[in-house]
Design a protein around this motif. Structure first.
Motif, short mmCIF file in Angstrom:
data_model
loop_
_atom_site.label_atom_id
_atom_site.label_comp_id
_atom_site.label_asym_id
_atom_site.label_seq_id
_atom_site.Cartn_x
_atom_site.Cartn_y
_atom_site.Cartn_z
N LEU A 28 27.73 1.90 -0.27
CA LEU A 28 27.40 2.48 -1.57
C LEU A 28 25.98 2.15 -1.98
N LEU A 29 25.55 0.92 -1.70
CA LEU A 29 24.20 0.50 -2.05
C LEU A 29 23.16 1.35 -1.33
N PHE A 30 23.29 1.49 -0.02
CA PHE A 30 22.29 2.23 0.75
C PHE A 30 22.38 3.74 0.50
N ALA A 31 23.59 4.23 0.25
CA ALA A 31 23.72 5.64 -0.11
C ALA A 31 23.00 5.91 -1.43
N GLY A 32 23.20 5.02 -2.41
CA GLY A 32 22.55 5.19 -3.70
C GLY A 32 21.04 5.12 -3.62
N VAL A 33 20.53 4.19 -2.82
CA VAL A 33 19.08 4.07 -2.64
C VAL A 33 18.52 5.32 -1.98
N ILE A 40 19.80 8.40 -1.97
CA ILE A 40 19.87 9.52 -2.90
C ILE A 40 18.76 9.44 -3.94
N ASN A 41 18.56 8.28 -4.54
CA ASN A 41 17.59 8.17 -5.62
C ASN A 41 16.15 8.31 -5.12
N PHE A 42 15.87 7.82 -3.93
CA PHE A 42 14.51 7.94 -3.39
C PHE A 42 14.14 9.42 -3.26
N PHE A 43 15.00 10.19 -2.60
CA PHE A 43 14.67 11.59 -2.37
C PHE A 43 14.85 12.43 -3.64
N ALA A 44 15.77 12.03 -4.51
CA ALA A 44 15.94 12.75 -5.77
C ALA A 44 14.70 12.60 -6.65
N MET A 45 14.10 11.41 -6.64
CA MET A 45 12.90 11.21 -7.45
C MET A 45 11.71 11.91 -6.83
N ALA A 46 11.65 11.97 -5.49
CA ALA A 46 10.58 12.73 -4.84
C ALA A 46 10.70 14.20 -5.24
N TYR A 47 11.92 14.69 -5.31
CA TYR A 47 12.18 16.07 -5.75
C TYR A 47 11.77 16.26 -7.22
N THR A 48 12.13 15.30 -8.05
CA THR A 48 11.80 15.39 -9.48
C THR A 48 10.29 15.42 -9.69
N PHE A 51 28.28 17.52 -0.82
CA PHE A 51 27.66 18.63 -1.54
C PHE A 51 26.45 18.20 -2.37
N PHE A 52 26.09 16.92 -2.29
CA PHE A 52 24.97 16.43 -3.10
C PHE A 52 23.67 17.21 -2.87
N LEU A 97 21.25 12.54 4.24
CA LEU A 97 21.43 11.34 5.05
C LEU A 97 22.39 10.35 4.40
N SER A 98 22.53 10.42 3.08
CA SER A 98 23.44 9.50 2.40
C SER A 98 24.88 9.71 2.84
#
Length: 440
Positions: free
Chosen positions: A233-238, A240-248, A303-304, A400-401
């Motif tokens: 869960l920790l690495f999946a969350g990291v 997701i957030n890394f690429f989500a913020m790059a997208y943002t 589906f994320f 990748l998550s």
């Protein structure tokens, strides 16, 4: 009289449980007030104090700095407490006092950008401590079999705030001016504290015996990376957030310059994500009862990347773009809440009670701390290869998550989740396990 989760007919629905309604109302009001300040404080700095770009950067960073400075320590503090609610109330009252100084200083003619930065730091630090205490406190308010539903309900607070907050902020700024609109945030913190004060559920937390701040923090880190479920869960969350913020970081430029979306409609599209979050919370509470949090989490993580991939591949006339963006944004809002809800419930279930504060703080520190790196990477990469390629890379990165989840015991067909022996605890410290959870 002590509150009981069970009756002969089973647990009472959460919506009928007084203390859970109070906790939910407190969070919804507090977060909505914070949404108001997200518009009012920057407007105050820009319009009234003529802040420079550097000062605006410092003001923006002040909101996230406390997570990096105090995130890990806050978990250790929370795990030392017998009762978490007094700290939560103190944090809300501190935030109320800090926010109230903004309109007061403005009326006295002494408000400046430095003042706003200090206020942001104080409120941010109080927020970090509040979240660290609130996570284990949920176990007192909701019984093991209802914690996923409780997490889902609390996740709706962010969706409600994202829908109602910006509109309310604009109205208050228009009517009261920006500095006085910050009063709404102060009042929301005060109201939250009063609602939390009226919760009657007794807390029976057995505090962890402290070995010193640094050793306590290391125990939380060790538990987060050695337990196979928590590690996934920790690495999946990291990820997701890394690429989500790059997208943002490139989202707004891409919407306006590449897709040609009218600026006035971008806010509407963002609000649809909040509406989707409400739908996601409703569905998650029901699906998790039938299929379990593990399966719902697995489905949501698959589906994320769908929304980002849709945005990256989108072409055609404006009406088609708006239709697809509206659908993708609504679905994405539901998926994000479903993932966060199930993630929180599983963390609460898989973590020993005396480590909950530290494990949650470790995950928050890592998952939130990576945001700055993601944003920087997205912006720099867009300079090199363009906006659309970055969007597609972000979709692939978030995908990748899925591997972190599928290759872990969370997978319903994978190895059974086994809890490795927790870090050595004194024999007097409780080490029992509880069920479920949801997050963000």
């Amino acid at each position: 009289m002590k509150r009981s989760f069970q009756s002969s007919a089973g647990p009472q629905p959460l919506r009928k449980q007084r203390d859970y309604r109070l906790l939910w109302s407190a969070r919804t009001i507090s977060i909505t007030g914070s949404e108001v300040s997200k518009l009012a404080i920057p407007l105050t700095a820009v319009a009234l104090l003529t802040a420079s770009p550097a000062q605006m950067g410092m003001l923006t960073a002040a909101a996230s700095v406390p997570v990096l400075l105090f995130g890990l320590q806050s978990g250790a503090i929370a795990d030392r407490l017998t009762r978490h609610r007094p700290l939560m109330i103190a944090c809300e009252l501190t935030s109320c006092a800090a926010a109230a100084t903004v309109p007061l200083a403005w009326l006295l003619g002494i408000l400046n950008v430095t003042w706003l930065i200090v206020v942001a730091l104080v409120i941010g630090t109080a927020g970090v401590l509040f979240k660290a205490a609130n996570f284990p406190h949920i176990a007192a308010v909701a019984g093991p079999e209802q914690r996923t539903e409780a997490m889902a309900g609390l996740q709706t607070t962010y969706s409600v705030a994202s829908v109602a907050g910006p509109g309310l902020a604009g109205l208050l700024v228009q009517v009261l001016t920006a500095p006085l609109a910050v009063l709404a945030e102060a009042l929301s913190f005060l109201t939250s504290a009063l609602l939390l004060r009226t919760i009657r559920t007794p807390e029976r937390n057995t505090p962890a015996v402290s070995k010193g701040m640094w050793r306590d923090i290391v125990e939380g880190l060790k538990a987060s990376v050695t337990h196979p479920v928590l590690r996934a869960l920790l690495f999946a969350g990291v990820t997701i957030n890394f690429f989500a913020m790059a997208y943002t970081a490139v989202y707004m430029l891409y919407m306006v310059n590449t897709l040609g979306i009218p600026k006035g409609l971008i806010g509407v599209l963002i609000a649809l994500g909040g509406a989707g979050g409400l739908l996601g919370a409703w569905l998650t509470a029901r699906l998790s009862k039938k299929y379990g949090e593990n399966r719902v989490l697995l489905l949501s993580v698959i589906f994320f990347p769908a929304e980002i991939l849709t945005v990256g591949l989108l072409t055609g006339p404006l009406w088609w773009k708006l239709l697809m963006l509206a659908l993708a944004g609504t679905v994405a809002g539901a998926i994000v809440v479903a993932f966060a809800t199930c993630m929180g419930a599983i963390v609460l279930r898989e973590t020993s009670p005396e480590l909950r504060g530290r494990v949650n703080a470790t995950m928050t520190f890592a998952i939130q701390g990576v945001l700055a790196l993601g944003g920087l990477a997205g912006g720099l990469l867009a300079e090199l290869i363009g906006l659309r390629p970055v969007i597609l890379i972000c979709a692939g990165g978030i995908a990748l998550s899925t591997f972190w989840i599928w290759l872990s015991p969370i997978h319903p067909k994978g190895p059974r989740p086994t809890r490795p022996a927790p870090p050595q605890m004194p024999t007097t410290t409780a080490t029992y396990m509880t069920a479920k959870r949801h997050s963000t």
